[in-house]
Design an enzyme around this catalytic site. Structure first.
Site, mmCIF file in Angstrom:
data_model
loop_
_atom_site.group_PDB
_atom_site.id
_atom_site.type_symbol
_atom_site.label_atom_id
_atom_site.label_comp_id
_atom_site.label_asym_id
_atom_site.label_seq_id
_atom_site.Cartn_x
_atom_site.Cartn_y
_atom_site.Cartn_z
ATOM 1 N N HIS A 343 0.766 -1.200 0.109
ATOM 2 C CA HIS A 343 -0.063 0.014 -0.071
ATOM 3 C C HIS A 343 0.684 1.388 0.022
ATOM 4 O O HIS A 343 0.231 2.334 -0.393
ATOM 5 C CB HIS A 343 -0.950 0.135 1.308
ATOM 6 C CG HIS A 343 -2.246 0.526 0.786
ATOM 7 N ND1 HIS A 343 -2.378 1.999 0.105
ATOM 8 C CD2 HIS A 343 -3.523 0.174 1.271
ATOM 9 C CE1 HIS A 343 -3.632 2.163 0.145
ATOM 10 N NE2 HIS A 343 -4.265 1.514 0.860
ATOM 11 N N LYS A 419 -26.018 0.653 -7.603
ATOM 12 C CA LYS A 419 -26.133 2.287 -7.790
ATOM 13 C C LYS A 419 -27.308 2.849 -8.222
ATOM 14 O O LYS A 419 -27.964 3.980 -8.106
ATOM 15 C CB LYS A 419 -25.013 2.800 -8.519
ATOM 16 C CG LYS A 419 -23.592 2.811 -8.261
ATOM 17 C CD LYS A 419 -22.663 3.409 -9.316
ATOM 18 C CE LYS A 419 -22.373 2.644 -10.703
ATOM 19 N NZ LYS A 419 -21.281 2.855 -11.378
ATOM 20 N N SER A 424 -31.820 6.902 -8.542
ATOM 21 C CA SER A 424 -33.095 7.209 -8.883
ATOM 22 C C SER A 424 -33.794 8.160 -7.983
ATOM 23 O O SER A 424 -34.858 8.601 -8.308
ATOM 24 C CB SER A 424 -34.096 5.659 -9.047
ATOM 25 O OG SER A 424 -34.130 5.185 -7.776
ATOM 26 N N GLN A 425 -33.077 8.077 -6.633
ATOM 27 C CA GLN A 425 -33.647 9.007 -5.554
ATOM 28 C C GLN A 425 -32.905 10.226 -5.362
ATOM 29 O O GLN A 425 -32.993 10.813 -4.433
ATOM 30 C CB GLN A 425 -33.582 8.205 -4.108
ATOM 31 C CG GLN A 425 -34.431 6.765 -4.204
ATOM 32 C CD GLN A 425 -36.151 7.085 -4.115
ATOM 33 O OE1 GLN A 425 -36.429 7.849 -3.411
ATOM 34 N NE2 GLN A 425 -36.596 6.248 -4.939
ATOM 35 N N LYS A 426 -32.140 10.333 -6.358
ATOM 36 C CA LYS A 426 -31.264 11.640 -6.456
ATOM 37 C C LYS A 426 -30.303 11.644 -5.173
ATOM 38 O O LYS A 426 -30.050 12.890 -4.614
ATOM 39 C CB LYS A 426 -32.310 12.949 -6.329
ATOM 40 C CG LYS A 426 -33.061 13.079 -7.467
ATOM 41 C CD LYS A 426 -32.365 13.649 -9.035
ATOM 42 C CE LYS A 426 -33.519 13.854 -10.064
ATOM 43 N NZ LYS A 426 -34.018 12.844 -10.486
ATOM 44 N N PRO A 429 -24.761 7.269 -4.147
ATOM 45 C CA PRO A 429 -24.587 5.888 -3.725
ATOM 46 C C PRO A 429 -23.557 5.585 -2.761
ATOM 47 O O PRO A 429 -23.923 4.731 -1.713
ATOM 48 C CB PRO A 429 -24.288 5.146 -5.156
ATOM 49 C CG PRO A 429 -24.665 6.113 -6.137
ATOM 50 C CD PRO A 429 -24.386 7.473 -5.713
ATOM 51 N N ASP A 430 -22.655 6.355 -2.570
ATOM 52 C CA ASP A 430 -21.532 6.004 -1.659
ATOM 53 C C ASP A 430 -22.184 6.561 -0.372
ATOM 54 O O ASP A 430 -21.783 5.711 0.750
ATOM 55 C CB ASP A 430 -20.393 7.041 -2.158
ATOM 56 C CG ASP A 430 -19.444 6.570 -0.859
ATOM 57 O OD1 ASP A 430 -19.016 5.539 -0.692
ATOM 58 O OD2 ASP A 430 -18.907 7.521 -0.259
ATOM 59 N N THR A 465 -4.762 10.992 0.914
ATOM 60 C CA THR A 465 -6.053 10.597 1.200
ATOM 61 C C THR A 465 -6.182 11.573 2.419
ATOM 62 O O THR A 465 -5.257 12.042 3.224
ATOM 63 C CB THR A 465 -6.110 9.305 1.666
ATOM 64 O OG1 THR A 465 -5.405 8.971 2.783
ATOM 65 C CG2 THR A 465 -6.388 8.417 0.591
ATOM 66 N N ARG A 504 -22.587 13.577 1.914
ATOM 67 C CA ARG A 504 -21.932 13.929 0.543
ATOM 68 C C ARG A 504 -21.415 15.277 0.765
ATOM 69 O O ARG A 504 -20.242 15.531 0.179
ATOM 70 C CB ARG A 504 -23.343 14.205 -0.188
ATOM 71 C CG ARG A 504 -23.308 14.834 -1.624
ATOM 72 C CD ARG A 504 -22.618 13.769 -2.549
ATOM 73 N NE ARG A 504 -21.522 14.382 -3.087
ATOM 74 C CZ ARG A 504 -20.404 13.749 -3.906
ATOM 75 N NH1 ARG A 504 -20.732 12.519 -4.452
ATOM 76 N NH2 ARG A 504 -19.587 14.348 -4.495
#
Length: 626
Positions: A343, A419, A424-426, A429-430, A465, A504
Site C-alpha cells: 500500500h 447504484k 433514482s432517488q437523487k 450511492p456512496d 488521502t 455528501r
C-alpha cells in the site's frame, strides 16, 4: 495504528483520451506542475469540525472537557497558532506538506505485518479454465495486458483522470511498477526503478515457492506476445515441479522488525542478495498458485478472497508471494484469480484502473499467432538457506498461521439493487451505503463509532488521502429515528435524506482539502518536529476515541465485477470495502475472531437488512415530482 491509511474513495472518473500514442515527453511533468498545492486549512475551521465530529461518538462530559482543551489550544499566540504557522511555512517550502509525513507515519513506520493489516487483496471474477493450460494461457494474456498499460505510463499517454471537472494527480501510476518495499529496523523504505537509467525489462514469476526472472521484452524493446510468454511460463512450471522447497517468500509476511532482521542476514549471502535484487527491480510479480481445497459455492468467494489477501497459510500459497512487492497478480489452476498490492506506493483507484484495463485486455481474442522465436530459459533465482534463515522461515509460518486463523472474512454480493436505486432517488450511492453501514452498526451495538472512509486528495499535487467521518450528528439522528416507533415514517425519510446529504457535503469538503484529520496529524507531527511538549488535545480521551476506527471503510469502484478486501485497523473493528455496480454491490467485510464482539457474517447480514429497509422507507414515501 495508522494502517487505516489506505482506504480510498473516488467517484467514477471521466477520462481524457490521449491525442496520440506517441511519447509525449514532458507532458506528465507539465500536467503535474499545473496542479494546485495541498492547502493547510484554517486552524479554527478544523478544530470546529473536530468538535462537531466528536459529538456522536463521545459522552457529554468528555466533549465538554475536549472543548476546553480546544479553546486553550487555539488561544491567540498559543501553541496551536505556533504549530499552524510552522505547517504553513512547511507548505510554502514543499511540493506537498503532507505526503512525506503520511508515507512515513501511515506505512513505512507501521510495524505490523503488511499482510492483512495494510496490503489490500483484490478478488477478480473467476475465470472459466480448470487446468494448467488455461492457467498459463490466462496468466500470459494478463502479463501482456499489464505491459500494454505500462506502455501508456512509459510514453506518458495515460489518460488524465478528472473528479468533479478537476484534473487529478497522476503520480501514483508512476509508483506502482518496478517498485518494492524494503524492510528496515525502525522504518521501511520504497525503491522504484521505473525511471532508472536502465529500467527493468523482467517480471518475477513464483511457482511452488520458487522464484524466476522472466524477461518480457525482446532485445529491440518490443514486448513478448502472450503466445511467447505462455511458452516461457511452461518452461518455468516444468522446472519448478518439486514442492519441497523452503518458502523464502513467507518471510515477507512477518512483523516488519522481525523481517528486517531476517532480511539483513538473508542478503549477507551474495546469491541471495542478487535474487532479492531481481525481485525488487522486477516490473511486477505473477504468482502461479496451487489449487486450494474445494469448498461449497456460497463460501467460495470468501475463501478465495482470503487467498488473495494472505495466501491461505504456509501449507497453501502464503510462501508463493513476495509481499513487499508493490503489485502481485495471482492466478490459480482452478480459475480463481486476483491480486494483492503493497500500500505504500498507491491507493486503490490507480490499481483498479490497471485491473480494469488488464481484465478488458484478457478478453481480446488472439488475431494472429505470433511466430515462435527461440527464447532464453527464464532464470531461476537461487537462495542459500542457512539454519538461521530456516528458523526465521519457521517463525514466519507460525505467525501467518495465527494471523489467518484470527481473520474472519466474508464476501457479500448484495443482489437487490446497485447504484441504480440511490441514483433514482437523487442520492449519492456512496453516501447511501455509508449511512446503511451506520444503521447496521447501531442496530448491533446500540451506539455510533468512529468511522473512517478515505477521500482522495488527488486534486492536489502528490495528494494521497484524507478522512471522511461517516458517523455524524445527522447519521446518528437517522439511525436512532429509523427504529423508533414514536418517529413517523415521513420524518424518518427526512432524517435519512439529511444524513445522506451531510455525508455528501463532508465528502466534497474532504476532496477539496478541507477535512480536519490530516490537518490535526500535521499539527501533531509539527509539535514532534519542533520538540515542543505534546499538546493536551492529542493526549485526550476524546482524541483516542476519535482515532479508534471501529469501522474502517473504502469505496473502490471498478468496471470489473471485483472487490477489494483488507483487515480491520483495530482489534475490535471491521474492515469494509465495496464496489457499487449498476444493479448489485460487492462487499467484503472483515473482523477478528479473537474479538468476541465482532462477527463478519453478522455485520454482513445487518448491512443487507439496513440497505433493504432504507429502500423500503424511500419507496413507501416517493418524492413529489417537481
Amino acid at each position: 495504528m495508522l494502517a487505516f491509511a489506505a482506504r480510498t474513495v473516488v467517484k467514477p472518473l471521466g477520462l481524457l483520451k490521449p491525442s496520440s500514442l506517441m511519447k509525449v515527453s514532458g507532458r506528465f511533468k507539465a500536467h503535474q506542475d499545473a496542479l494546485p498545492r495541498l492547502p493547510v486549512p484554517p486552524l479554527q475551521q478544523s478544530l470546529d469540525h473536530y468538535l462537531k465530529a466528536l459529538q456522536p461518538i463521545v459522552s457529554e462530559e468528555e466533549w465538554a472537557h475536549t472543548k476546553q482543551l480546544v479553546d486553550e489550544f487555539q488561544t491567540s499566540g498559543g501553541v496551536g497558532e505556533r504549530l499552524q504557522k510552522g505547517l504553513e511555512r512547511r507548505a510554502k517550502k514543499m511540493e506537498n506538506w503532507l505526503s512525506e509525513w503520511w508515507l512515513k507515519t501511515a506505512y513505512l513506520q507501521f510495524r505490523q505485518p503488511v499482510v492483512i493489516y495494510s496490503s489490500p487483496g483484490v478478488l477478480l471474477p473467476k475465470q472459466d479454465f480448470m487446468d494448467l493450460q488455461g492457467q498459463l494461457r490466462f496468466a500470459a494474456k494478463l502479463i501482456e495486458g499489464v505491459l500494454d498499460f505500462k506502455s501508456m505510463i512509459d510514453n506518458e499517454t495515460l489518460p488524465v483522470e478528472f473528479l468533479g471537472g478537476q484534473p487529478l494527480c497522476m503520480n501514483q501510476y508512476y509508483q506502482i511498477l518496478s517498485s518494492c518495499r524494503v524492510p528496515g529496523l525502525k522504518q521501511d523504505s520504497v525503491v522504484n526503478f521505473l525511471k532508472s537509467k536502465k529500467p527493468p525489462t523482467h517480471i518475477t514469476v513464483v511457482h511452488n515457492y520458487q522464484f524466476f526472472e522472466l524477461d518480457v521484452y525482446h532485445s529491440d524493446g518490443t514486448p513478448l506476445t502472450s503466445d511467447q510468454i505462455f511458452v516461457q511460463l511452461e518452461k518455468i512450471w516444468n522446472s519448478s515441479l518439486q514442492s519441497n522447497k523452503e518458502p523464502v517468500g513467507i518471510l515477507t509476511s512477518n512483523h516488519r522488525n522481525s523481517w528486517a532482521k531476517a532480511y539483513s542476514s538473508l542478503i549477507k549471502d551474495k546469491v541471495n542478495r542478487e535474487s532479492v535484487n531481481s525481485i525488487q527491480k522486477s516490473i511486477f510479480t505473477v504468482c502461479l498458485d496451487k489449487q486450494v481445497p474445494r469448498v461449497s459455492d456460497d463460501v467460495y468467494r470468501s475463501h478465495v478472497a482470503g487467498q488473495m489477501l494472505h495466501g491461505g497459510g504456509s501449507k497453501f500459497n502464503s510462501g508463493n508471494r513476495w509481499f513487499d512487492k508493490t503489485l502481485q497478480f495471482i492466478v490459480a489452476e482452478d480459475g480463481s484469480c486476483g491480486m494483492v498490492y503493497e500500500h505504500a506506493a498507491a491507493e486503490g483507484p490507480p490499481i483498479v484502473a490497471l485491473v480494469d484495463h488488464v481484465m478488458e485486455y484478457t478478453k481480446k481474442p488472439e488475431l494472429v499467432r505470433s511466430p515462435m522465436v527461440p527464447l532464453p530459459m527464464p532464470k531461476k533465482l537461487r537462495f542459500n538457506i542457512t539454519p538461521e534463515i530456516k528458523n526465521d522461515i519457521e517463525k514466519a509460518k507460525q505467525n501467518i498461521s495465527i494471523m489467518i486463523q484470527d481473520l474472519d472474512i466474508m464476501m457479500l454480493v448484495f443482489h437487490h439493487f446497485g447504484k441504480d436505486f440511490p441514483k433514482s432517488q437523487k442520492l449519492s450511492p456512496d453516501a447511501f451505503i455509508q449511512i446503511a453501514l451506520q444503521l447496521a452498526y447501531y442496530r448491533i451495538y446500540g451506539q455510533a463509532c468512529a468511522t473512517y472512509e478515505s477521500a482522495s486528495l488527488r486534486m492536489f499535487h502528490l495528494g494521497r488521502t484524507d478522512t471522511i467521518r461517516s458517523a455524524s450528528t445527522d447519521s446518528l439522528a437517522f439511525v436512532k429515528g429509523m427504529d423508533d416507533p414514536k418517529v413517523p415514517e415521513q420524518q424518518r425519510v427526512e432524517l435519512l435524506r439529511k444524513a445522506v446529504q451531510a455525508h455528501r457535503a463532508y465528502t466534497d469538503r474532504a476532496i477539496r482539502g478541507e477535512a480536519f484529520d490530516r490537518h490535526l496529524l500535521g499539527l501533531k507531527l509539527q509539535a514532534i518536529e519542533d520538540l515542543v511538549s505534546m499538546p493536551d488535545i492529542f493526549m485526550d480521551t476524546s482524541y483516542a476515541i476519535a482515532m479508534h476506527f471501529n469501522l474502517s471503510t473504502s469505496q473502490v469502484p471498478a468496471k470489473t465485477d471485483c472487490v477489494m478486501s483488507f483487515g480491520p485497523v483495530v482489534p475490535d473493528g471491521y474492515g469494509i470495502c465495496y464496489n457499487p455496480m449498476e444493479a448489485h454491490i460487492n462487499f467484503s467485510v472483515s473482523a477478528y475472531n479473537s474479538c468476541a464482539e465482532t462477527n463478519a457474517a453478522r455485520m454482513a447480514h445487518y448491512l443487507e437488512k439496513a440497505l433493504l429497509d432504507m429502500r423500503t422507507l424511500l419507496q413507501n414515501h416517493p418524492r413529489a415530482k417537481l
